[in-house]
Every structure is written in C-alpha cells, then in structure tokens.
Design a protein around this motif. Sequence first.
Motif, PDB file in Angstrom:
ATOM      1  N   CYS A 197       0.852  -1.326   0.069  1.00 17.28           N
ATOM      2  CA  CYS A 197       0.098   0.022  -0.148  1.00 17.28           C
ATOM      3  C   CYS A 197       1.027   1.264  -0.012  1.00 17.28           C
ATOM      4  O   CYS A 197       1.846   1.308   0.825  1.00 17.28           O
ATOM      5  N   CYS A 216      -2.012   6.225   5.127  1.00 17.04           N
ATOM      6  CA  CYS A 216      -2.944   6.620   6.262  1.00 17.04           C
ATOM      7  C   CYS A 216      -2.051   6.818   7.619  1.00 17.04           C
ATOM      8  O   CYS A 216      -1.434   5.742   7.932  1.00 17.04           O
ATOM      9  N   CYS A 271      -1.850   4.081  10.123  1.00 14.79           N
ATOM     10  CA  CYS A 271      -1.814   2.474   9.725  1.00 14.79           C
ATOM     11  C   CYS A 271      -0.446   1.819   9.495  1.00 14.79           C
ATOM     12  O   CYS A 271       0.458   2.633   8.858  1.00 14.79           O
TER      13      CYS A 271
HETATM   14 FE1  SF4 Z   1      -3.317   1.723   2.950  1.00 19.35          FE
HETATM   15 FE2  SF4 Z   1      -3.658   1.095   5.599  1.00 19.35          FE
HETATM   16 FE3  SF4 Z   1      -4.680   3.315   4.475  1.00 19.35          FE
HETATM   17 FE4  SF4 Z   1      -5.791   0.948   3.757  1.00 19.35          FE
HETATM   18  S1  SF4 Z   1      -5.793   2.174   6.018  1.00 19.35           S
HETATM   19  S2  SF4 Z   1      -5.224   2.613   2.266  1.00 19.35           S
HETATM   20  S3  SF4 Z   1      -3.993  -0.328   4.126  1.00 19.35           S
HETATM   21  S4  SF4 Z   1      -2.333   2.841   4.746  1.00 19.35           S
END
Ligand code: SF4
Length: 439
Positions: free
Chosen positions: A154, A158, A161
């Motif tokens: 990814c 975020c 995360c």
């Molecule tokens: Fe990526 Fe985590 Fe955001 Fe989902 S929540 S888009 S896995 S950074």
Amino acid sequence: MKKKLYIETYGCQMNVADSEVVASILSDEYVICTDEKEADVILVNTCAIRENAEQKVLKRIQELNVLYRKKQKKVKLGLIGCMAERFSTQLLKEDKVDIIAGPDAYRSLPILLDENEKDNVNTVLSTVETYDDIIPIRYASNGVAAFVSIMRGCNNFCSYCVVPYTRGRERSRDPKTIMHDIEILIEKAYKEITFLGQNVNSYIWENDYRFHHLMEDVARLNQNLRIRFATSHPKDLSDNLLKIMAAYPNICKSIHLPAQSGSNQVLQKMNRKYTREWYLERVDAIKKYMPEATISTDLIAGFCGETEEDHQATLSLMQTVAYDYAFMFKYSERSGTFAAKQLKDDVAEEVKTRRLEEIIAVQRNSSHKSNLADIGKTFEVLIEGHSKRSADFYFARNSQNKVIVFPKTKHTIGDYVNVKVESCTAATLFGKAVEEKTI
Ligand code: SF4
Ligand code: SAH
Ligand code: F3S
C-alpha cells in the motif's frame, strides 16, 4: 514421506490468501494437516493492525511453545506475515520461534525451514514480488468461493496505519497470471472469486490496464462465476468501475468503502485524502448506478484529537449513508506510523470505548433496518455450505453479500437458488427456496 504443516492465520483476507500461497510454496516437502497436534511445522501468519491483534498472537506463540516446541518431538514453529519485521529480534532472542518470514519472503521458506541452512529470518520487503506464478493450494476453502490476490502492499500511508510498513510498496499482479488462477478455479467448479488488495482501485498493469478493465474481462469469462472485491479506497472509486459493476449481473452488488471518520478535520489528520463531501458524493454515485447495492465500511473511534463534535460527525455520516454492514474499531497507536510519531493519542480510553459503543449501536440499528427492508424480496443466492446452527439449513449469500439461511432442498453446495426472505435478525436473513427471483 512428506512432513506435516499446520498454518494458523490471523488478520485480513489477504493473509488467508497468503497462507494458501505458503502451502503451495512448501508443497514439495510438506502436506497441510488440520490438526495442530500432528504437525512437524507450525506457521502462524500474523496481523499487526492493532495492539490487541498483536497481543493475541504473542500469547498464542507462547502457548504453542509450551504445548509443542519444548517437548521431545521438536515441532518447528515459525512466525510469518505482518508482525515478522516488528518482532523478529525479540522473538528470536527469547527463543520463542525457529524461523521468521515477512510477507514478501515466502519463497525463502523452504530454505528457512531447512536444518542444513543457517538462515532463519527473512523480513526483506520487495517492490516487485506478487507470487504471480504460484498456484495457491486452497486448503481452507469450501470449494465454492476463493480469494485471488491482485496486488500487494500500500502506498497510501494513512497516518494511523501500519500496513505500508509491514507490506511495503504497492504493486499489481500480471493479469495473465490472474486469469490463469481463475481458469483453474472455474475448472474446479468454483462459483465465486474475491479480488484482494489494500486498494484494488489503484490496480494498474503496463500503464493503462486498470481495475475496471480486469473486472470486465473476468466478468465476461463465465456467467456463473460471481466476482467480489475488497477493499476500495474512496479517493479512487471511479465511475468507470461503477458502470462496469452495474453492467454485469455476475459482478456482485456490494461495495466495501471504508470511511474511517465522518469529520473532515479527522480525515485530514488521518491522511485519507478525501473529505466527507467527496465521500458522500461517491456514495451517491454508487446508489445512482446500482440502487440495489449494499455499502459497508470501516470506522475508527477516538483517533488523535477527535472531539465530541468530530464523533457526532461520524454518527451523522452513518445515519446519512445507512450502511448495511460495518467493521468498527477503537484507535490503536502503532509504532512507526506518522500518527505515533507526530500526533498525540489523546482520547481517553473510556471515551474511545463509549464512542465505539455509540457507533456500534447506530450500526446495529442500521443493519437491522437494511435486513428488514429485504423481507418479502426474492434473491438469487449461492449456497456456500451448511448452516452452523442446524444441519437442516443451508448457508448462502446474495449478490449484496448478505447471509441468507434457508431449509435444505434438492439443491447442493455450489448451486444458485432463488430464496424468498421471510424474517431476519440484524446479522442474518432467513427464507425459503422459490422458483422466481425478483432481485
Ligand atoms: Fe493503506 Fe492502511 Fe490506508 Fe488501507 S488504511 S489505504 S492499508 S494505509
Ligand atoms: N486498506 C483498507 C484497510 C485495511 S486495514 C482501507 O484502507 O480501507 C482494515 C481497517 O483496520 C482499516 O480500514 C481501519 O479501519 C482499521 N485500522 C487500521 N489501522 C488501525 C489502527 N491503528 N487503529 C484502529 N483501527 C485501525
Ligand atoms: Fe493485518 Fe497485515 Fe492484513 S496488518 S489487516 S494482516 S495486511
């Protein structure tokens, strides 16, 4: 004779799919067993998304040590998946596991497990690995529905995360190998596939082959094969995809669209790259193209700096969208993330708990309402197995991803049947098989 391998999987669907890849990579020397007591090797495929997910795994590793590893029959214990890098030093120092492999290091498992090799840890992340040539061994499958990974990693970062750190950079899988996987599944009479990726909407192959192209190509393969996918990031959910979804009856009419929060201030701190208004516009678009679609979400309660007003904005977003289903969590600080480094985890634990309870209460009501609205409707459902509660009932799902339980008929697992809904709880629809479908 082959040795016996037991894999225990935690975390998301991507880990479930990865465990099937691991089983395949090790299949020259190992056969999967379903009883941990018989295993020569136990691999625990782990999740790092929240503190309690990690605590559960660490407890289990300790338990497995006591049960099997320190006994005469020396069972080899390995930790794989998203906790690998974060815990490798600690677990090896404490002699709690024999080997450790991160999500991009599964091809090295035969070497890591080999007595004659000294390497026992590999947590290197890759920018290219997609395991695209590996045909997963569907050992945990019901023979009807299967997961197909289409991308890994990814790039969204975020702020709360850990996934971009545990799984590395985003990369898409060659569509030819995806098609090959699916053809094998069709030959084996599978009826449903779920495409997996942290953000399937950003799937891209050779600059111009995007997720909606892949969806369309697969939808055309076989009318009897249902297609689902997870997860969509709201910032990338395109009208092109919604149009393709609406055009093909075998693309399931359900979208998982994690909102995380209903407050713009919180969304910005989360680095989600969309606003409440943008999100609601995307929901309107879904409803415009597919009025019959269900929408589910993920929500986080008590993120850094979340005020009572922000929390109310989340509740009001839930009321506006009227989600059919939701996964709801308390914010859990993850070391190494932007939020852990730069923001303060300043919402008190009891406030997080109370806000989460309020979110859950709104959702329970909304799920129940959504199910009540289906009473009297007839859906085409795919029978996935026997109901856990009674052997006289089948467990099935409609296109909208709702579970429907109904008394057994002449049909068998893997059949499509029309079922008329007669009653419901907040979680399940109950009905009976009929001739004609209305939805
Ligand atoms: Fe990526 Fe985590 Fe955001 Fe989902 S929540 S888009 S896995 S950074
Ligand atoms: N890629 C998906 C989500 C993967 S993680 C997406 O972006 O939508 C699944 C869910 O776990 C997230 O949607 C989020 O709601 C939750 N989550 C992730 N990190 C978390 C954290 N630190 N604390 C609490 N919940 C978290
Ligand atoms: Fe967990 Fe890794 Fe999935 S952290 S949610 S198993 S990608």
